[in-house]
Write a protein that holds these residues in place. Structure first.
Motif, PDB file in Angstrom:
ATOM      1  N   ILE A 111      -0.271  -3.594   5.055  1.00  0.00           N
ATOM      2  CA  ILE A 111      -1.398  -2.916   4.405  1.00  0.00           C
ATOM      3  C   ILE A 111      -1.237  -2.852   2.895  1.00  0.00           C
ATOM      4  N   VAL A 112      -0.078  -3.217   2.367  1.00  0.00           N
ATOM      5  CA  VAL A 112       0.144  -3.093   0.932  1.00  0.00           C
ATOM      6  C   VAL A 112      -0.549  -4.225   0.185  1.00  0.00           C
ATOM      7  N   GLY A 113      -0.785  -3.996  -1.103  1.00  0.00           N
ATOM      8  CA  GLY A 113      -1.327  -5.032  -1.969  1.00  0.00           C
ATOM      9  C   GLY A 113      -2.812  -4.967  -2.198  1.00  0.00           C
ATOM     10  N   THR A 114      -3.527  -4.101  -1.484  1.00  0.00           N
ATOM     11  CA  THR A 114      -4.964  -3.987  -1.695  1.00  0.00           C
ATOM     12  C   THR A 114      -5.233  -3.023  -2.848  1.00  0.00           C
ATOM     13  N   ALA A 115      -6.518  -2.920  -3.247  1.00  0.00           N
ATOM     14  CA  ALA A 115      -6.883  -2.023  -4.344  1.00  0.00           C
ATOM     15  C   ALA A 115      -6.566  -0.568  -4.000  1.00  0.00           C
ATOM     16  N   LEU A 116      -6.583  -0.231  -2.715  1.00  0.00           N
ATOM     17  CA  LEU A 116      -6.357   1.149  -2.287  1.00  0.00           C
ATOM     18  C   LEU A 116      -4.895   1.450  -1.978  1.00  0.00           C
ATOM     19  N   THR A 117      -4.102   0.412  -1.771  1.00  0.00           N
ATOM     20  CA  THR A 117      -2.719   0.644  -1.323  1.00  0.00           C
ATOM     21  C   THR A 117      -1.666   0.111  -2.278  1.00  0.00           C
ATOM     22  N   THR A 118      -2.067  -0.348  -3.461  1.00  0.00           N
ATOM     23  CA  THR A 118      -1.078  -0.798  -4.436  1.00  0.00           C
ATOM     24  C   THR A 118      -0.545   0.408  -5.194  1.00  0.00           C
ATOM     25  N   PRO A 119       0.750   0.642  -5.167  1.00  0.00           N
ATOM     26  CA  PRO A 119       1.294   1.830  -5.847  1.00  0.00           C
ATOM     27  C   PRO A 119       1.243   1.696  -7.368  1.00  0.00           C
ATOM     28  N   LYS A 120       1.216   2.836  -8.039  1.00  0.00           N
ATOM     29  CA  LYS A 120       1.350   2.837  -9.494  1.00  0.00           C
ATOM     30  C   LYS A 120       2.782   2.450  -9.839  1.00  0.00           C
ATOM     31  N   ILE A 121       2.967   1.979 -11.063  1.00  0.00           N
ATOM     32  CA  ILE A 121       4.300   1.535 -11.457  1.00  0.00           C
ATOM     33  C   ILE A 121       5.316   2.657 -11.351  1.00  0.00           C
ATOM     34  N   THR A 122       4.877   3.904 -11.573  1.00  0.00           N
ATOM     35  CA  THR A 122       5.799   5.040 -11.479  1.00  0.00           C
ATOM     36  C   THR A 122       6.223   5.328 -10.051  1.00  0.00           C
ATOM     37  N   GLU A 123       5.488   4.774  -9.080  1.00  0.00           N
ATOM     38  CA  GLU A 123       5.790   5.004  -7.671  1.00  0.00           C
ATOM     39  C   GLU A 123       6.570   3.862  -7.037  1.00  0.00           C
ATOM     40  N   VAL A 124       6.823   2.816  -7.826  1.00  0.00           N
ATOM     41  CA  VAL A 124       7.555   1.657  -7.318  1.00  0.00           C
ATOM     42  C   VAL A 124       9.050   1.922  -7.420  1.00  0.00           C
ATOM     43  N   THR A 125       9.771   1.659  -6.350  1.00  0.00           N
ATOM     44  CA  THR A 125      11.227   1.803  -6.377  1.00  0.00           C
ATOM     45  C   THR A 125      11.843   0.549  -6.981  1.00  0.00           C
ATOM     46  N   ASP A 126      12.674   0.741  -7.997  1.00  0.00           N
ATOM     47  CA  ASP A 126      13.272  -0.400  -8.701  1.00  0.00           C
ATOM     48  C   ASP A 126      14.661  -0.713  -8.163  1.00  0.00           C
ATOM     49  N   THR A 127      14.835  -0.540  -6.861  1.00  0.00           N
ATOM     50  CA  THR A 127      16.104  -0.844  -6.208  1.00  0.00           C
ATOM     51  C   THR A 127      15.897  -1.977  -5.208  1.00  0.00           C
ATOM     52  N   TRP A 128      16.985  -2.559  -4.770  1.00  0.00           N
ATOM     53  CA  TRP A 128      16.902  -3.753  -3.924  1.00  0.00           C
ATOM     54  C   TRP A 128      16.222  -3.442  -2.592  1.00  0.00           C
ATOM     55  N   PRO A 129      15.108  -4.136  -2.298  1.00  0.00           N
ATOM     56  CA  PRO A 129      14.476  -3.972  -0.980  1.00  0.00           C
ATOM     57  C   PRO A 129      15.408  -4.488   0.107  1.00  0.00           C
ATOM     58  N   LYS A 130      15.126  -4.073   1.317  1.00  0.00           N
ATOM     59  CA  LYS A 130      15.928  -4.516   2.458  1.00  0.00           C
ATOM     60  C   LYS A 130      14.996  -5.161   3.483  1.00  0.00           C
ATOM     61  N   PRO A 131      14.687  -6.441   3.298  1.00  0.00           N
ATOM     62  CA  PRO A 131      13.725  -7.133   4.166  1.00  0.00           C
ATOM     63  C   PRO A 131      14.251  -7.333   5.573  1.00  0.00           C
ATOM     64  N   TRP A 132      13.345  -7.387   6.514  1.00  0.00           N
ATOM     65  CA  TRP A 132      13.724  -7.614   7.910  1.00  0.00           C
ATOM     66  C   TRP A 132      12.663  -8.395   8.674  1.00  0.00           C
ATOM     67  N   LEU A 133      11.405  -8.308   8.238  1.00  0.00           N
ATOM     68  CA  LEU A 133      10.325  -8.952   8.978  1.00  0.00           C
ATOM     69  C   LEU A 133      10.476 -10.470   9.025  1.00  0.00           C
ATOM     70  N   PHE A 134      11.026 -11.050   7.966  1.00  0.00           N
ATOM     71  CA  PHE A 134      11.184 -12.505   7.918  1.00  0.00           C
ATOM     72  C   PHE A 134      12.019 -13.014   9.087  1.00  0.00           C
ATOM     73  N   ALA A 135      13.023 -12.230   9.493  1.00  0.00           N
ATOM     74  CA  ALA A 135      13.873 -12.641  10.611  1.00  0.00           C
ATOM     75  C   ALA A 135      13.088 -12.660  11.914  1.00  0.00           C
TER      76      ALA A 135
END
Length: 329
Positions: free
Chosen positions: A56-80
């Protein structure tokens, strides 16, 4: 489920979403690369709700403001999970073709075999896009359209070169074609982060890699060599993450790093921060295609590792960029 003594920033929907999906306390996160942690969530159990929330992310309604973005390493899992699903689908098509001798399964075999690894790698880059400002449907659009456009541009260059085709000109031609395509998608500053360039570039590279592999597999099939068909799909699949996908991703990240919040100018393409990455990509592509004894597969494996070292360096640069922008707000 969440602690009650949160700050105002932590009470936002986007922090709760990130915390719910990640399940890692903020105090345990770090911007420094810890590779054992990047893939730490791959083998954990995940619900369908977690996957649905990712999309659901990435749309006009669900894109976070820059202050709400975590600047730490994501931990992906869906690709697997996508990779496992692709393997199961390929196994089904393989049984249909090899055991039941049903030619109706051949198109599916070619499509899944050619796209499984590029798509899996693309999902990884999508999960690593910390700003969460690019919807998945847009990623698929760029993959399809960017993939075919870059191939057509490369064909135009090859037609101009005619008989002057060698590993060096192939590297320059194909990487330049992908670079032109990637820049055409990111130049309008909607996707201005380094991690955005990495993702858009990966989408173009994934499309290019999948379409090219499908072409080579079809050639093997038309030659009547079924064994070579499977070998082509196997090796191109195994090496795909370190080829077109990673190279185009690096080019996209390097361009976004140069452009930043500024409007596009041609002189950006001759800035050292872009040129050194682009020339490195061209060099790796040329070496990849060089018919040196022993280059296959050990040379390609070395180049794949080298490509991903640079990828992770640019991911770290992208996360630091987000941290710096948050301080400026």
């Amino acid at each position: 489920m969440f602690a009650k003594n949160k700050t105002q920033d932590e009470n936002s929907f986007f922090y709760e979403f990130a915390h719910y999906v990640d399940m890692v306390p903020r105090v345990e996160r770090s911007i420094e690369p810890k590779f054992q942690n990047v893939f730490s969530r791959v083998f954990r159990d995940h619900s369908e709700l977690e996957a649905e929330r990712l999309f659901i992310v990435g749309t006009a309604l669900t894109t976070p403001k820059i202050t709400e973005v975590t600047d730490t390493w994501p931990k992906p899992w869906l690709f697997a999970r996508v990779f496992v699903i692709s393997l199961l689908a390929f196994a089904g098509f393989y049984i249909g073709v090899d055991y039941f001798r049903n030619i109706n399964f051949i198109p599916g075999l070619l499509m899944i075999g050619a796209s499984a690894v590029p798509l899996t790698t693309l999902i990884f880059f999508w999960e690593m896009n910390a700003p969460q400002n690019i919807a998945f449907y847009r990623v698929i659009f760029v993959g399809f359209i960017g993939g075919i456009l870059s191939m057509l541009v490369a064909l135009v260059f090859f037609d101009i070169l005619k008989n002057n085709i060698n590993p060096i000109t192939i590297g320059i031609t194909e990487e330049l074609a992908k670079a032109i395509t990637v820049i055409s998608f990111v130049r309008y500053r909607k996707y201005r982060y380094i991690l955005n360039g990495l993702l858009i570039g990966a989408a173009v590279g994934a499309g290019f890699a999948a379409f090219e592999t499908a072409g080579y597999a079809l050639r093997s099939l038309m030659s009547g060599d079924a064994q070579n068909l499977y070998i082509t799909i196997l090796w191109r699949g195994l090496l795909a993450p370190g080829g077109h996908v990673a190279w185009a991703a690096l080019t996209g990240a390097a361009f976004c790093r140069v452009q930043g919040d500024d409007p596009f100018r041609l002189n950006m393409l001759v800035k050292i921060k872009f040129l050194r990455v682009f020339l490195l990509v061209v060099l790796m592509h040329a070496l990849w295609d060089t018919p040196i004894t022993g280059m296959f597969p050990f040379g390609q494996i070395f180049l794949m590792v080298a490509s991903w070292i640079v990828v992770f360096l640019l991911i770290r640069a992208g996360l630091k960029e987000i941290g710096a922008k948050k301080l400026m707000v």
